[in-house]
Design a protein around this motif. Structure first.
Motif, PDB file in Angstrom:
ATOM      1  N   HIS A 281      -4.395 -35.794 -16.361  1.00 28.47           N
ATOM      2  CA  HIS A 281      -4.898 -37.171 -16.309  1.00 28.47           C
ATOM      3  C   HIS A 281      -4.060 -38.034 -15.375  1.00 28.47           C
ATOM      4  CE1 HIS A 281      -6.418 -35.633 -20.152  1.00 28.47           C
ATOM      5  NE2 HIS A 281      -7.423 -36.468 -19.971  1.00 28.47           N
ATOM      6  N   ASP A 282      -4.722 -39.061 -14.824  1.00 29.98           N
ATOM      7  CA  ASP A 282      -4.023 -40.129 -14.127  1.00 29.98           C
ATOM      8  C   ASP A 282      -3.781 -41.225 -15.146  1.00 29.98           C
ATOM      9  OD1 ASP A 282      -4.063 -38.945 -11.579  1.00 29.98           O
ATOM     10  OD2 ASP A 282      -6.124 -39.633 -11.265  1.00 29.98           O
ATOM     11  N   VAL A 283      -2.565 -41.728 -15.206  1.00 31.42           N
ATOM     12  CA  VAL A 283      -2.201 -42.733 -16.201  1.00 31.42           C
ATOM     13  C   VAL A 283      -1.617 -43.937 -15.464  1.00 31.42           C
ATOM     14  CG1 VAL A 283      -0.803 -43.199 -18.246  1.00 31.42           C
ATOM     15  CG2 VAL A 283      -1.633 -40.893 -17.827  1.00 31.42           C
ATOM     16  N   LYS A 284      -2.091 -45.142 -15.818  1.00 34.03           N
ATOM     17  CA  LYS A 284      -1.524 -46.347 -15.224  1.00 34.03           C
ATOM     18  C   LYS A 284      -1.710 -47.516 -16.173  1.00 34.03           C
ATOM     19  CE  LYS A 284      -5.330 -48.294 -12.602  1.00 34.03           C
ATOM     20  NZ  LYS A 284      -5.710 -48.859 -11.320  1.00 34.03           N
ATOM     21  N   LEU A 285      -0.946 -48.563 -15.924  1.00 33.67           N
ATOM     22  CA  LEU A 285      -1.099 -49.789 -16.688  1.00 33.67           C
ATOM     23  C   LEU A 285      -2.322 -50.541 -16.188  1.00 33.67           C
ATOM     24  CD1 LEU A 285       2.589 -50.995 -16.855  1.00 33.67           C
ATOM     25  CD2 LEU A 285       1.253 -50.017 -18.700  1.00 33.67           C
ATOM     26  N   GLU A 286      -2.915 -51.325 -17.047  1.00 29.25           N
ATOM     27  CA  GLU A 286      -4.107 -52.085 -16.692  1.00 29.25           C
ATOM     28  C   GLU A 286      -3.809 -53.023 -15.530  1.00 29.25           C
ATOM     29  OE1 GLU A 286      -7.415 -54.506 -19.188  1.00 29.25           O
ATOM     30  OE2 GLU A 286      -5.345 -55.106 -19.478  1.00 29.25           O
ATOM     31  N   ASP A 287      -4.662 -53.028 -14.521  1.00 32.76           N
ATOM     32  CA  ASP A 287      -4.571 -53.911 -13.365  1.00 32.76           C
ATOM     33  C   ASP A 287      -3.252 -53.772 -12.602  1.00 32.76           C
ATOM     34  OD1 ASP A 287      -7.074 -54.912 -13.992  1.00 32.76           O
ATOM     35  OD2 ASP A 287      -6.235 -56.487 -15.255  1.00 32.76           O
ATOM     36  N   ASP A 288      -2.617 -52.635 -12.680  1.00 29.80           N
ATOM     37  CA  ASP A 288      -1.343 -52.381 -11.982  1.00 29.80           C
ATOM     38  C   ASP A 288      -0.305 -53.460 -12.232  1.00 29.80           C
ATOM     39  OD1 ASP A 288      -2.079 -49.939 -10.899  1.00 29.80           O
ATOM     40  OD2 ASP A 288      -3.081 -50.902  -9.208  1.00 29.80           O
ATOM     41  N   LYS A 289      -0.285 -53.988 -13.413  1.00 26.14           N
ATOM     42  CA  LYS A 289       0.695 -55.012 -13.768  1.00 26.14           C
ATOM     43  C   LYS A 289       2.075 -54.377 -13.893  1.00 26.14           C
ATOM     44  CE  LYS A 289      -2.562 -57.801 -16.401  1.00 26.14           C
ATOM     45  NZ  LYS A 289      -2.912 -58.286 -17.734  1.00 26.14           N
ATOM     46  N   SER A 290       3.094 -55.202 -13.915  1.00 25.92           N
ATOM     47  CA  SER A 290       4.437 -54.684 -14.135  1.00 25.92           C
ATOM     48  C   SER A 290       4.570 -54.278 -15.606  1.00 25.92           C
ATOM     49  CB  SER A 290       5.482 -55.734 -13.780  1.00 25.92           C
ATOM     50  OG  SER A 290       5.340 -56.857 -14.615  1.00 25.92           O
ATOM     51  N   ARG A 291       5.562 -53.492 -15.872  1.00 26.70           N
ATOM     52  CA  ARG A 291       5.780 -52.981 -17.224  1.00 26.70           C
ATOM     53  C   ARG A 291       6.056 -54.140 -18.181  1.00 26.70           C
ATOM     54  NH1 ARG A 291      10.292 -51.500 -20.001  1.00 26.70           N
ATOM     55  NH2 ARG A 291       9.995 -49.899 -21.557  1.00 26.70           N
ATOM     56  N   PRO A 292       5.305 -54.217 -19.302  1.00 22.18           N
ATOM     57  CA  PRO A 292       5.536 -55.306 -20.251  1.00 22.18           C
ATOM     58  C   PRO A 292       6.861 -55.143 -20.990  1.00 22.18           C
ATOM     59  CG  PRO A 292       3.879 -53.812 -21.107  1.00 22.18           C
ATOM     60  CD  PRO A 292       4.216 -53.346 -19.730  1.00 22.18           C
ATOM     61  N   GLN A 293       7.410 -56.239 -21.451  1.00 25.12           N
ATOM     62  CA  GLN A 293       8.661 -56.201 -22.211  1.00 25.12           C
ATOM     63  C   GLN A 293       8.460 -55.419 -23.508  1.00 25.12           C
ATOM     64  OE1 GLN A 293      10.990 -56.955 -20.039  1.00 25.12           O
ATOM     65  NE2 GLN A 293      12.040 -58.279 -21.463  1.00 25.12           N
ATOM     66  N   SER A 294       9.468 -54.654 -23.870  1.00 25.71           N
ATOM     67  CA  SER A 294       9.433 -53.888 -25.119  1.00 25.71           C
ATOM     68  C   SER A 294      10.131 -54.681 -26.211  1.00 25.71           C
ATOM     69  CB  SER A 294      10.130 -52.541 -24.938  1.00 25.71           C
ATOM     70  OG  SER A 294       9.478 -51.772 -23.968  1.00 25.71           O
ATOM     71  N   PRO A 295       9.467 -54.889 -27.356  1.00 25.79           N
ATOM     72  CA  PRO A 295      10.125 -55.628 -28.434  1.00 25.79           C
ATOM     73  C   PRO A 295      11.265 -54.812 -29.050  1.00 25.79           C
ATOM     74  CG  PRO A 295       7.935 -54.907 -29.104  1.00 25.79           C
ATOM     75  CD  PRO A 295       8.100 -54.527 -27.677  1.00 25.79           C
ATOM     76  N   ARG A 296      12.281 -55.506 -29.479  1.00 27.63           N
ATOM     77  CA  ARG A 296      13.427 -54.861 -30.136  1.00 27.63           C
ATOM     78  C   ARG A 296      13.436 -55.237 -31.609  1.00 27.63           C
ATOM     79  NH1 ARG A 296      17.675 -53.129 -26.664  1.00 27.63           N
ATOM     80  NH2 ARG A 296      17.088 -53.429 -24.496  1.00 27.63           N
ATOM     81  N   VAL A 297      13.673 -54.234 -32.445  1.00 29.53           N
ATOM     82  CA  VAL A 297      13.793 -54.445 -33.880  1.00 29.53           C
ATOM     83  C   VAL A 297      15.128 -53.846 -34.285  1.00 29.53           C
ATOM     84  CG1 VAL A 297      12.801 -53.970 -36.143  1.00 29.53           C
ATOM     85  CG2 VAL A 297      11.293 -54.299 -34.181  1.00 29.53           C
ATOM     86  N   GLY A 298      16.101 -54.691 -34.521  1.00 29.95           N
ATOM     87  CA  GLY A 298      17.445 -54.189 -34.808  1.00 29.95           C
ATOM     88  C   GLY A 298      17.989 -53.491 -33.573  1.00 29.95           C
ATOM     89  N   ARG A 299      18.390 -52.228 -33.738  1.00 26.50           N
ATOM     90  CA  ARG A 299      18.892 -51.441 -32.614  1.00 26.50           C
ATOM     91  C   ARG A 299      17.803 -50.609 -31.959  1.00 26.50           C
ATOM     92  NH1 ARG A 299      24.093 -48.495 -34.997  1.00 26.50           N
ATOM     93  NH2 ARG A 299      23.126 -46.912 -33.723  1.00 26.50           N
ATOM     94  N   SER A 300      16.587 -50.686 -32.483  1.00 27.89           N
ATOM     95  CA  SER A 300      15.480 -49.873 -31.964  1.00 27.89           C
ATOM     96  C   SER A 300      14.680 -50.632 -30.918  1.00 27.89           C
ATOM     97  CB  SER A 300      14.544 -49.477 -33.106  1.00 27.89           C
ATOM     98  OG  SER A 300      15.225 -48.731 -34.076  1.00 27.89           O
ATOM     99  N   ILE A 301      14.184 -49.902 -29.945  1.00 27.46           N
ATOM    100  CA  ILE A 301      13.288 -50.451 -28.934  1.00 27.46           C
ATOM    101  C   ILE A 301      11.923 -49.828 -29.168  1.00 27.46           C
ATOM    102  CG2 ILE A 301      12.814 -50.678 -26.479  1.00 27.46           C
ATOM    103  CD1 ILE A 301      15.813 -50.283 -26.001  1.00 27.46           C
ATOM    104  N   MET A 302      10.908 -50.673 -29.327  1.00 27.90           N
ATOM    105  CA  MET A 302       9.557 -50.191 -29.630  1.00 27.90           C
ATOM    106  C   MET A 302       8.645 -50.406 -28.430  1.00 27.90           C
ATOM    107  SD  MET A 302       9.303 -51.777 -33.444  1.00 27.90           S
ATOM    108  CE  MET A 302       7.617 -51.319 -33.589  1.00 27.90           C
ATOM    109  N   PRO A 303       7.573 -49.597 -28.308  1.00 28.42           N
ATOM    110  CA  PRO A 303       6.610 -49.854 -27.238  1.00 28.42           C
ATOM    111  C   PRO A 303       5.854 -51.147 -27.514  1.00 28.42           C
ATOM    112  CG  PRO A 303       5.859 -48.059 -28.628  1.00 28.42           C
ATOM    113  CD  PRO A 303       7.234 -48.425 -29.094  1.00 28.42           C
TER     114      PRO A 303
END
Length: 74
Positions: A39-61
Motif C-alpha cells: 500500500h501507499d500510505v500518506k497523511l491527508e492532504d500532505d499535511k505535516s505530521r500532527p502533534q502527538s499527545p503525551r500522557v505522563g511519560r507515554s507518547i500516544m498517536p
C-alpha cells in the motif's frame, strides 16, 4: 520491545510475563511489512505530521489524524 524491564510492561514482568510475546511482536512486524509493501500510505492532504499527545511519560498517536491508504497497482 520484548525486553523484560520495569520501564516496558506491555507483556508483563517476572513470573507473570506473557509467554507468547515473541509471537505477538513477530505478527505485528509482519502486518506492518505487509501494509508497507502493498500500500501507499500518506497523511491527508500532505499535511505535516500532527502533534502527538503525551500522557505522563507515554507518547500516544494523535487520535484526530487522518491517514490515507491506497493499494499499489503493479
Amino acid at each position: 520491545m520484548v525486553a523484560l524491564t520495569p520501564d516496558m510492561l506491555s507483556f508483563g514482568l517476572g513470573t507473570h510475563v506473557c509467554p507468547d510475546r515473541f509471537f505477538a511482536v513477530t505478527m505485528l512486524n509482519s502486518m506492518l511489512a505487509h501494509i508497507i509493501v502493498l500500500h501507499d500510505v500518506k497523511l491527508e492532504d500532505d499535511k505535516s505530521r500532527p502533534q502527538s499527545p503525551r500522557v505522563g511519560r507515554s507518547i500516544m498517536p494523535n487520535p484526530t489524524a487522518k491517514v490515507m491508504f491506497r493499494k499499489r497497482i503493479n
